[in-house]
Design an enzyme around this catalytic site. Structure first.
Site, PDB file in Angstrom:
ATOM      1  N   HIS A 118      51.623 -14.678 -38.096  1.00  0.00           N
ATOM      2  CA  HIS A 118      51.467 -14.829 -39.550  1.00  0.00           C
ATOM      3  C   HIS A 118      50.141 -15.497 -39.855  1.00  0.00           C
ATOM      4  O   HIS A 118      49.509 -16.087 -38.989  1.00  0.00           O
ATOM      5  CB  HIS A 118      52.605 -15.697 -40.124  1.00  0.00           C
ATOM      6  CG  HIS A 118      52.493 -17.125 -39.672  1.00  0.00           C
ATOM      7  ND1 HIS A 118      52.877 -17.548 -38.402  1.00  0.00           N
ATOM      8  CD2 HIS A 118      51.986 -18.225 -40.295  1.00  0.00           C
ATOM      9  CE1 HIS A 118      52.641 -18.841 -38.284  1.00  0.00           C
ATOM     10  NE2 HIS A 118      52.086 -19.276 -39.387  1.00  0.00           N
ATOM     11  N   ASP A 162      48.917 -18.435 -42.615  1.00  0.00           N
ATOM     12  CA  ASP A 162      49.519 -19.383 -43.565  1.00  0.00           C
ATOM     13  C   ASP A 162      49.081 -18.998 -44.970  1.00  0.00           C
ATOM     14  O   ASP A 162      47.885 -18.869 -45.229  1.00  0.00           O
ATOM     15  CB  ASP A 162      49.036 -20.814 -43.261  1.00  0.00           C
ATOM     16  CG  ASP A 162      49.555 -21.304 -41.913  1.00  0.00           C
ATOM     17  OD1 ASP A 162      48.981 -22.288 -41.391  1.00  0.00           O
ATOM     18  OD2 ASP A 162      50.497 -20.691 -41.380  1.00  0.00           O
ATOM     19  N   ARG A 182      59.871 -27.636 -27.781  1.00  0.00           N
ATOM     20  CA  ARG A 182      58.508 -27.900 -28.287  1.00  0.00           C
ATOM     21  C   ARG A 182      58.618 -28.321 -29.744  1.00  0.00           C
ATOM     22  O   ARG A 182      59.505 -27.854 -30.472  1.00  0.00           O
ATOM     23  CB  ARG A 182      57.636 -26.653 -28.149  1.00  0.00           C
ATOM     24  CG  ARG A 182      56.229 -26.823 -28.721  1.00  0.00           C
ATOM     25  CD  ARG A 182      55.329 -25.615 -28.469  1.00  0.00           C
ATOM     26  NE  ARG A 182      54.034 -25.823 -29.110  1.00  0.00           N
ATOM     27  CZ  ARG A 182      53.710 -25.358 -30.312  1.00  0.00           C
ATOM     28  NH1 ARG A 182      54.599 -24.615 -30.994  1.00  0.00           N
ATOM     29  NH2 ARG A 182      52.527 -25.611 -30.853  1.00  0.00           N
ATOM     30  N   HIS A 214      48.350 -16.213 -36.403  1.00  0.00           N
ATOM     31  CA  HIS A 214      48.718 -17.114 -35.302  1.00  0.00           C
ATOM     32  C   HIS A 214      50.227 -17.081 -35.124  1.00  0.00           C
ATOM     33  O   HIS A 214      50.949 -16.544 -35.977  1.00  0.00           O
ATOM     34  CB  HIS A 214      48.192 -18.531 -35.550  1.00  0.00           C
ATOM     35  CG  HIS A 214      48.618 -19.144 -36.846  1.00  0.00           C
ATOM     36  ND1 HIS A 214      48.081 -18.770 -38.075  1.00  0.00           N
ATOM     37  CD2 HIS A 214      49.532 -20.088 -37.120  1.00  0.00           C
ATOM     38  CE1 HIS A 214      48.641 -19.483 -39.032  1.00  0.00           C
ATOM     39  NE2 HIS A 214      49.535 -20.294 -38.494  1.00  0.00           N
TER      40      HIS A 214
HETATM   41  C1  LIG Z   1      54.294 -21.502 -48.096  1.00  0.00           C
HETATM   42  C2  LIG Z   1      54.857 -21.477 -46.894  1.00  0.00           C
HETATM   43  C3  LIG Z   1      55.737 -20.402 -46.392  1.00  0.00           C
HETATM   44  C4  LIG Z   1      55.921 -20.816 -44.897  1.00  0.00           C
HETATM   45  C5  LIG Z   1      55.853 -22.318 -44.947  1.00  0.00           C
HETATM   46  C6  LIG Z   1      54.656 -22.534 -45.849  1.00  0.00           C
HETATM   47  C7  LIG Z   1      53.372 -22.195 -45.037  1.00  0.00           C
HETATM   48  C8  LIG Z   1      53.657 -21.315 -43.794  1.00  0.00           C
HETATM   49  C9  LIG Z   1      54.737 -20.251 -44.071  1.00  0.00           C
HETATM   50  C10 LIG Z   1      55.403 -19.638 -42.802  1.00  0.00           C
HETATM   51  C11 LIG Z   1      55.582 -20.710 -41.716  1.00  0.00           C
HETATM   52  C12 LIG Z   1      54.623 -18.462 -42.210  1.00  0.00           C
HETATM   53  C13 LIG Z   1      55.455 -17.741 -41.125  1.00  0.00           C
HETATM   54  C14 LIG Z   1      56.782 -17.229 -41.718  1.00  0.00           C
HETATM   55  C15 LIG Z   1      57.622 -18.337 -42.364  1.00  0.00           C
HETATM   56  C16 LIG Z   1      58.822 -17.659 -43.078  1.00  0.00           C
HETATM   57  C17 LIG Z   1      58.234 -19.252 -41.296  1.00  0.00           C
HETATM   58  O1  LIG Z   1      58.320 -18.822 -40.126  1.00  0.00           O
HETATM   59  O2  LIG Z   1      58.679 -20.366 -41.591  1.00  0.00           O
HETATM   60  C18 LIG Z   1      56.718 -19.081 -43.391  1.00  0.00           C
HETATM   61  C19 LIG Z   1      57.219 -20.276 -44.207  1.00  0.00           C
HETATM   62  C20 LIG Z   1      58.330 -19.958 -45.217  1.00  0.00           C
HETATM   63  O3  LIG Z   1      58.309 -18.910 -45.885  1.00  0.00           O
HETATM   64  O4  LIG Z   1      59.247 -20.801 -45.307  1.00  0.00           O
HETATM   65  O1  LIG Z   2      54.238 -24.747 -34.266  1.00  0.00           O
HETATM   66  C1  LIG Z   2      53.075 -24.294 -34.227  1.00  0.00           C
HETATM   67  O2  LIG Z   2      52.289 -24.537 -33.302  1.00  0.00           O
HETATM   68  C2  LIG Z   2      52.581 -23.403 -35.363  1.00  0.00           C
HETATM   69  C3  LIG Z   2      53.538 -23.381 -36.539  1.00  0.00           C
HETATM   70  C4  LIG Z   2      52.958 -22.610 -37.698  1.00  0.00           C
HETATM   71  O3  LIG Z   2      52.019 -21.835 -37.565  1.00  0.00           O
HETATM   72  C5  LIG Z   2      53.528 -22.795 -39.045  1.00  0.00           C
HETATM   73  O4  LIG Z   2      54.562 -23.514 -39.163  1.00  0.00           O
HETATM   74  O5  LIG Z   2      52.909 -22.212 -40.005  1.00  0.00           O
HETATM   75 FE   LIG Z   3      51.196 -21.177 -39.472  1.00  0.00          FE
END
Ligand SMILES: C=C1C[C@]23C[C@H]1CC[C@H]2[C@]1(C)CCC[C@@](C)(C(=O)O)[C@H]1[C@@H]3C(=O)O
Ligand SMILES: O=C(O)CCC(=O)C(=O)O
Ligand SMILES: [Fe+2]
Length: 355
Positions: free
Chosen positions: A224, A226, A290, A280
């Protein structure tokens, strides 16, 4: 509440295989074979007001943001004891029995609270992680994080609230300094973005990635970008953060005294597309849990996000329509799972939904 209805990674990890809805497409799972050349910037000179050091640091930031948008910072001014306390408090929360964690369960449509693999939001490609997310702003004298922990988790987590209040204050202070450096690196006034972020409500997210019995099939956090502006992340010593640069996954090696900083989609728009919000992911492994602490700086939700006029003039074209962070946040929470194409899909959605 029947906790068996909820995803409990500590239960899942004791099964022989991971459930199919945690298995990711193979193109997301390719190994990383090299370390990302992300510059490690010593912020000491900049924080002391040394102009030469400031310009040198800004130049290194520009180089990395034009390429992949990741860099690490040392001598950042955040107390290592505070970071350690944050991990201790986070571990205390995630080690609770599931029924206690469910007291903080994220409700539908809210960003805040406990989530197990986002199992309430997604049906497939579930991330192998538990998260605890809460808001931070310093618009009032109220300690918003301490209050969050007290109201959500009660007396037992009073100390956690105090620790994370201090942690978020330190993150916000550092993030505002990083934004100053970003402005300098873009050749605009160093305070150009100050008003946009000063009163914003940022997102603090604790990521807990349990060890996984089939780490080659699952992902802690899928690929994804951010959607936010600037992310300040501390990762523990286990390793697993990969960035997709030059068509291959490259790992960000943990440095205990460093914080990882990366550009998000919103800052890409604020730089008129010059600075990269890079793909990333977070890998899991078979033997060690982790953890990472991610602070996402966000603009004040109703302020207009637009690139500085001078940059647009120099570039000749305006890369993105004006939008607000609340528009983009709504898009990622209601209509679109953040990935590498969030920004282009968001701008299409925004333009199509304009009256
Ligand atoms: C605005 C946001 C949505 C998420 C948390 C913050 C910034 C990073 C986003 C996220 C981590 C990107 C990957 C997918 C996601 C769904 C996750 O894995 O948590 C995303 C977060 C979210 O939508 O809650
Ligand atoms: O845990 C990590 O190293 C990355 C997590 C991440 O990219 C996120 O929470 O947006
Ligand atoms: Fe991220």
């Amino acid at each position: 509440m029947d906790s068996s209805l909820f995803f409990d990674p500590s239960l899942l990890k004791s099964q022989p295989t991971v459930p199919l809805n945690f298995v990711w497409p193979k193109e997301c799972l390719e190994d990383s074979h090299e370390e990302l050349q992300a510059p490690v910037l010593d912020l000491d000179g900049f924080l002391r007001g040394d102009n030469e050091a400031t310009l040198h640091t800004a130049n290194l930031i520009r180089k990395s943001c034009l390429s992949h948008g990741f860099f690490q910072v040392i001598n950042h001014g955040v107390d290592s004891a505070l970071i350690r306390e944050a991990y201790d408090q986070m571990d205390a929360f995630f080690n609770l029995p599931i029924h206690r964690k469910l007291n903080a369960l994220k409700t539908q449509g809210s960003l805040w609270g406990y989530s197990g693999a986002h199992a309430d939001r997604f049906a497939s490609k579930l991330p192998w992680k538990e998260t605890l997310s809460f808001p931070f702003h310093d618009n009032s004298l109220d300690p918003v994080v301490t209050n969050y922990f007290h109201s959500t988790l009660g007396e037992d987590f009073q100390q956690a609230g105090v620790v994370f209040q201090k942690y978020c204050e330190a993150m916000k202070g550092l993030a505002m300094k990083v934004v100053e450096l970003l402005a300098i690196s873009l050749g605009v006034d160093r305070l150009h973005y100050k008003d946009l972020f000063e009163e914003g409500c940022s997102i603090m997210r604790c990521n807990y990635y349990p060890s996984c019995q089939q780490p080659s099939l699952a992902l802690g956090t899928g690929p994804h970008c951010d959607p936010t502006s600037v992310t300040i992340l501390h990762q523990d010593d286990v390793g697993g953060l990969d960035v997709f640069v030059d068509k291959k996954w490259q790992t960000v090696k943990p440095r205990p005294n460093a914080l990882v900083v990366n550009i998000g989609d919103t800052f890409t728009a604020l730089s008129n597309g010059r600075y990269k919000s890079c793909l990333h992911r977070a890998m899991v492994n078979e033997y060690k849990d982790r953890r990472s602490l991610a602070f996402f700086l966000c603009p004040k939700e109703d302020k207009v996000v637009r690139a500085p006029k001078d940059i647009v003039l120099k570039d000749g074209t305006k890369q993105y329509p004006d939008f607000t962070w609340s528009n983009l946040l709504e898009f990622t929470q209601k209509y679109y799972r953040a990935d590498e194409d969030t920004l282009p899909n968001f701008t299409k959605w925004l333009i199509s939904s304009k009256p």
